[in-house]
Design a protein around this motif. Structure first.
Motif: not given
Length: 116
Positions: A33, A35, A38, A107, A109
C-alpha cells in the motif's frame, strides 16, 4: 450413438478447459500500500483439518506469527479479520492478486495482496 458420446466428451473437456482457475488463498501473501502503516505485512494461510487458518507478521512492531481471527472466501470475495480492530475486505483480480480495503478503526486504506 458414437456421435453423442463424442459431443458429450467434447462438452465436458471443453467445459473443464475453459473454466476459470480456482483461486487458492493458501501460501504467503505480502500486503502492499502507499500508506506505510498498511504495507510490508506478511500473511500466511494454510488449511488445518479442512479449515483455512492464517497468521500475520507486523515487522515494524516486531510481532510475528500473530493468529488471524477469521478468514472467509466466497467466489470472488475475501474477508480477513486480522484482530479486533483490523480487517481486510477485497476481491480477487487473478490467482495471485487481491485488491482490498484495509480497515483499522475508522481509517480505510486501499491495499493489494500479492501472492509470493
Amino acid at each position: 450413438m458414437k456421435l453423442i458420446a463424442i459431443i458429450t466428451a467434447m462438452l465436458i473437456t471443453g467445459g473443464l478447459f475453459f473454466s476459470p482457475a480456482r483461486k487458492d488463498l493458501k501460501g504467503t501473501w505480502l500486503i502492499e500500500s502507499a500508506q506505510a502503516e498498511c504495507s510490508s505485512k506478511v500473511l500466511r494461510f494454510q488449511t488445518q483439518q479442512g479449515i483455512l487458518k492464517g497468521t500475520i507478521d507486523f515487522p515494524a512492531l516486531k510481532k510475528y506469527d500473530q493468529k488471524l481471527i477469521s478468514v472467509h472466501t466466497e467466489e470472488q470475495n475475501v474477508e480477513i479479520n486480522l484482530n479486533d480492530t483490523d480487517k481486510i475486505v477485497g476481491k480477487w483480480v487473478n490467482d495471485s492478486l487481491i485488491t482490498a480495503t484495509y480497515t483499522t478503526g475508522s481509517k480505510h486504506s486501499i491495499v493489494e495482496l500479492k501472492k509470493q
